[in-house]
Design a protein around this motif. Structure first.
Motif, PDB file in Angstrom:
ATOM      1  N   LEU A 129      37.456  20.192  42.286  1.00  0.00           N
ATOM      2  CA  LEU A 129      38.140  21.477  42.269  1.00  0.00           C
ATOM      3  C   LEU A 129      39.630  21.207  42.220  1.00  0.00           C
ATOM      4  O   LEU A 129      40.194  20.632  43.156  1.00  0.00           O
ATOM      5  CB  LEU A 129      37.793  22.311  43.504  1.00  0.00           C
ATOM      6  CG  LEU A 129      38.608  23.595  43.687  1.00  0.00           C
ATOM      7  CD1 LEU A 129      38.393  24.562  42.512  1.00  0.00           C
ATOM      8  CD2 LEU A 129      38.265  24.289  45.008  1.00  0.00           C
ATOM      9  N   ASP A 130      40.250  21.569  41.103  1.00  0.00           N
ATOM     10  CA  ASP A 130      41.682  21.354  40.905  1.00  0.00           C
ATOM     11  C   ASP A 130      42.067  19.897  41.202  1.00  0.00           C
ATOM     12  O   ASP A 130      43.093  19.614  41.820  1.00  0.00           O
ATOM     13  CB  ASP A 130      42.493  22.315  41.770  1.00  0.00           C
ATOM     14  CG  ASP A 130      42.258  23.766  41.385  1.00  0.00           C
ATOM     15  OD1 ASP A 130      41.987  24.022  40.201  1.00  0.00           O
ATOM     16  OD2 ASP A 130      42.323  24.646  42.275  1.00  0.00           O
ATOM     17  N   ASP A 186      43.629  42.612  37.785  1.00  0.00           N
ATOM     18  CA  ASP A 186      44.003  42.208  39.138  1.00  0.00           C
ATOM     19  C   ASP A 186      42.752  41.923  39.962  1.00  0.00           C
ATOM     20  O   ASP A 186      41.705  42.560  39.788  1.00  0.00           O
ATOM     21  CB  ASP A 186      44.807  43.324  39.814  1.00  0.00           C
ATOM     22  CG  ASP A 186      46.190  43.511  39.185  1.00  0.00           C
ATOM     23  OD1 ASP A 186      46.663  42.572  38.505  1.00  0.00           O
ATOM     24  OD2 ASP A 186      46.774  44.611  39.363  1.00  0.00           O
ATOM     25  N   GLY A 187      42.868  40.970  40.847  1.00  0.00           N
ATOM     26  CA  GLY A 187      41.769  40.677  41.754  1.00  0.00           C
ATOM     27  C   GLY A 187      40.666  39.830  41.159  1.00  0.00           C
ATOM     28  O   GLY A 187      39.595  39.688  41.775  1.00  0.00           O
ATOM     29  N   VAL A 188      40.901  39.254  39.972  1.00  0.00           N
ATOM     30  CA  VAL A 188      39.887  38.426  39.323  1.00  0.00           C
ATOM     31  C   VAL A 188      40.336  36.965  39.348  1.00  0.00           C
ATOM     32  O   VAL A 188      41.479  36.648  38.999  1.00  0.00           O
ATOM     33  CB  VAL A 188      39.624  38.885  37.877  1.00  0.00           C
ATOM     34  CG1 VAL A 188      38.739  37.882  37.140  1.00  0.00           C
ATOM     35  CG2 VAL A 188      38.976  40.261  37.865  1.00  0.00           C
ATOM     36  N   LEU A 189      39.438  36.093  39.756  1.00  0.00           N
ATOM     37  CA  LEU A 189      39.692  34.661  39.765  1.00  0.00           C
ATOM     38  C   LEU A 189      39.147  34.048  38.482  1.00  0.00           C
ATOM     39  O   LEU A 189      37.947  34.144  38.203  1.00  0.00           O
ATOM     40  CB  LEU A 189      39.008  34.016  40.976  1.00  0.00           C
ATOM     41  CG  LEU A 189      39.028  32.487  41.054  1.00  0.00           C
ATOM     42  CD1 LEU A 189      40.460  31.981  41.250  1.00  0.00           C
ATOM     43  CD2 LEU A 189      38.113  31.986  42.173  1.00  0.00           C
ATOM     44  N   THR A 190      40.012  33.462  37.678  1.00  0.00           N
ATOM     45  CA  THR A 190      39.576  32.763  36.467  1.00  0.00           C
ATOM     46  C   THR A 190      39.163  31.347  36.833  1.00  0.00           C
ATOM     47  O   THR A 190      39.909  30.628  37.510  1.00  0.00           O
ATOM     48  CB  THR A 190      40.694  32.727  35.419  1.00  0.00           C
ATOM     49  OG1 THR A 190      40.990  34.075  35.008  1.00  0.00           O
ATOM     50  CG2 THR A 190      40.266  31.927  34.196  1.00  0.00           C
ATOM     51  N   VAL A 191      37.974  30.947  36.390  1.00  0.00           N
ATOM     52  CA  VAL A 191      37.470  29.598  36.649  1.00  0.00           C
ATOM     53  C   VAL A 191      37.211  28.909  35.311  1.00  0.00           C
ATOM     54  O   VAL A 191      36.403  29.384  34.507  1.00  0.00           O
ATOM     55  CB  VAL A 191      36.173  29.621  37.478  1.00  0.00           C
ATOM     56  CG1 VAL A 191      35.610  28.205  37.629  1.00  0.00           C
ATOM     57  CG2 VAL A 191      36.423  30.240  38.854  1.00  0.00           C
ATOM     58  N   ALA A 198      36.578  27.709  45.773  1.00  0.00           N
ATOM     59  CA  ALA A 198      37.720  28.441  45.209  1.00  0.00           C
ATOM     60  C   ALA A 198      37.751  29.881  45.707  1.00  0.00           C
ATOM     61  O   ALA A 198      38.827  30.425  45.986  1.00  0.00           O
ATOM     62  CB  ALA A 198      37.646  28.398  43.682  1.00  0.00           C
ATOM     63  N   VAL A 199      36.588  30.517  45.803  1.00  0.00           N
ATOM     64  CA  VAL A 199      36.515  31.884  46.326  1.00  0.00           C
ATOM     65  C   VAL A 199      36.976  31.906  47.776  1.00  0.00           C
ATOM     66  O   VAL A 199      37.726  32.797  48.200  1.00  0.00           O
ATOM     67  CB  VAL A 199      35.075  32.424  46.177  1.00  0.00           C
ATOM     68  CG1 VAL A 199      34.881  33.685  47.020  1.00  0.00           C
ATOM     69  CG2 VAL A 199      34.768  32.719  44.717  1.00  0.00           C
ATOM     70  N   HIS A 200      36.522  30.939  48.551  1.00  0.00           N
ATOM     71  CA  HIS A 200      36.913  30.870  49.961  1.00  0.00           C
ATOM     72  C   HIS A 200      38.427  30.709  50.090  1.00  0.00           C
ATOM     73  O   HIS A 200      39.064  31.369  50.925  1.00  0.00           O
ATOM     74  CB  HIS A 200      36.193  29.697  50.630  1.00  0.00           C
ATOM     75  CG  HIS A 200      36.573  29.489  52.065  1.00  0.00           C
ATOM     76  ND1 HIS A 200      36.123  30.313  53.075  1.00  0.00           N
ATOM     77  CD2 HIS A 200      37.374  28.557  52.649  1.00  0.00           C
ATOM     78  CE1 HIS A 200      36.626  29.906  54.229  1.00  0.00           C
ATOM     79  NE2 HIS A 200      37.387  28.845  53.997  1.00  0.00           N
ATOM     80  N   ARG A 201      39.012  29.840  49.270  1.00  0.00           N
ATOM     81  CA  ARG A 201      40.446  29.575  49.381  1.00  0.00           C
ATOM     82  C   ARG A 201      41.291  30.750  48.880  1.00  0.00           C
ATOM     83  O   ARG A 201      42.350  31.028  49.435  1.00  0.00           O
ATOM     84  CB  ARG A 201      40.804  28.325  48.586  1.00  0.00           C
ATOM     85  CG  ARG A 201      40.145  27.057  49.096  1.00  0.00           C
ATOM     86  CD  ARG A 201      40.585  25.838  48.301  1.00  0.00           C
ATOM     87  NE  ARG A 201      39.795  24.657  48.619  1.00  0.00           N
ATOM     88  CZ  ARG A 201      40.112  23.424  48.261  1.00  0.00           C
ATOM     89  NH1 ARG A 201      41.231  23.214  47.560  1.00  0.00           N
ATOM     90  NH2 ARG A 201      39.334  22.407  48.577  1.00  0.00           N
ATOM     91  N   SER A 202      40.813  31.411  47.823  1.00  0.00           N
ATOM     92  CA  SER A 202      41.619  32.472  47.204  1.00  0.00           C
ATOM     93  C   SER A 202      41.376  33.842  47.816  1.00  0.00           C
ATOM     94  O   SER A 202      42.230  34.736  47.699  1.00  0.00           O
ATOM     95  CB  SER A 202      41.325  32.534  45.706  1.00  0.00           C
ATOM     96  OG  SER A 202      39.997  33.002  45.481  1.00  0.00           O
TER      97      SER A 202
END
Length: 347
Positions: free
Chosen positions: A329-330, A268-273, A138-142
């Protein structure tokens, strides 16, 4: 049959006891075989399990009762049984255990019957390998490496500490080199972990476990099979980490809690998992659907990933056995793990 084989609803309860582990040479296989005989003979096993004959396969009441028995042993209230528990240093022949166990079942039948209502909470820390894989993807994609981690069904919250553990796979490693808990044998050849920072972590559970207390540690320990010394060592290390870095686990139902957390503003800039592992088998179907719906509704409001390590019960098709859990993942399957995490076969 090996560990993790799930009994089939509709079979006679004694047959389900015998089928779960089959002829394996360990304590629970030996006890379940004798419990099956005792059930058929109308013994104390029938008193304890009466009314559970038609329980759905995934509830596995026999494992609940064996965990209740383990708790009695862990509290030092059945010292005559400790020699049958390898995790406590025991090395007695498990085939001799029934004669010592049966009097404890008779004396503690009410407590053990009550234990059938307690869903297993293994809170296996090595399952966070699936979270590491999912978050890395997810980090790589986002392109976002600051992570807000939410875990419904968190039990004691050990799964929220993924960045405090070290993982060693085929050609890769991740996590602090000084970590108290090191998970070897992770597999996943070709996987490349991404670095990320957990800026917030929080979980929920219908019955949160206080990992800072001795009782909480005993409770989680009781669900780890007593001959699996490696898993007991992992749990002990993870409990040490949790006491040094406590996490918040709210008492709340999963879907309500996820919806409320996802309604909160996020920097901003935070990915919620949103992450969970081996929970769907205990959630009602409508609860699973509600969690998925809460995630779907929130996607337009924030960068969001849904990581899961779950069995595919839909594919079981009445067989009672869903196979090994998948890293998702999703909804996309990234790999397949073992029942307790590693090794993962990377897709």
């Amino acid at each position: 049959m090996g560990q993790g084989v799930v009994d089939v609803a509709g079979e006679a309860l004694a047959d389900r006891f015998r089928a779960h582990f089959g002829p394996e040479d360990h304590l629970y296989a030996a006890l379940l075989a004798r419990m099956a005989d005792d059930w058929e003979a109308g013994g104390v096993t029938r008193e304890i399990f009466d009314g559970w004959q038609d329980a759905p396969a995934q509830l596995m009441p026999h494992l609940r009762m064996l965990a209740g028995l383990f708790r009695i042993v862990l509290r030092g209230e059945a010292p005559q049984l400790e020699g049958f528990y390898p995790a406590l240093g025991g090395d007695l022949d498990p085939r001799d255990a029934w004669d010592a166990v049966r009097p404890v079942l008779l004396a503690r039948r009410d407590e053990l019957r009550s234990s059938l209502a307690v869903a297993p909470q293994t809170n296996e820390p090595a399952r966070t390998l699936a979270l590491l894989i999912g978050v890395s993807d997810a980090v790589h994609r986002s392109g976002l490496n600051r992570v807000r981690l939410l875990e419904p069904g968190a039990s004691g919250g050990l799964g929220l500490l993924v960045d405090r553990y070290r993982f060693v796979g085929e050609g890769w490693s991740a996590g602090p080199v000084e970590a108290t808990l090191v998970v070897p044998g992770c597999g996943a050849e070709g996987f490349r972990p991404e670095s990320f920072e957990v800026v917030e972590r929080r979980g929920c559970d219908l019955a949160p476990v206080d990992t800072s207390s001795a009782e909480g540690g005993e409770y989680l320990t009781s669900f780890v099979w007593p001959w699996q010394r490696e898993r007991h060592a992992r749990l002990t290390a993870a409990l040490t980490v949790a006491r040094e870095h406590p996490v918040v686990v709210d008492r709340a139902p999963a879907s309500q809690w996820v919806a409320e957390r996802l309604a909160e503003p996020v920097p901003d800039g935070v990915l919620t998992v949103v992450w969970h592992s081996v929970t769907r088998m205990y959630w009602p179907a409508e609860e699973t659907a509600a969690v998925d719906d809460a995630v779907r509704v929130a996607r337009g409001r924030m960068p969001l990933a849904h990581v899961a390590f779950e069995h595919d019960w839909a594919a079981a098709s009445g067989s009672g056995s869903p196979g090994l859990p998948r890293v998702e993942l999703d909804g996309e399957v990234l790999g397949v793990g073992d029942h307790h995490g590693p090794p993962v076969r990377w897709s």
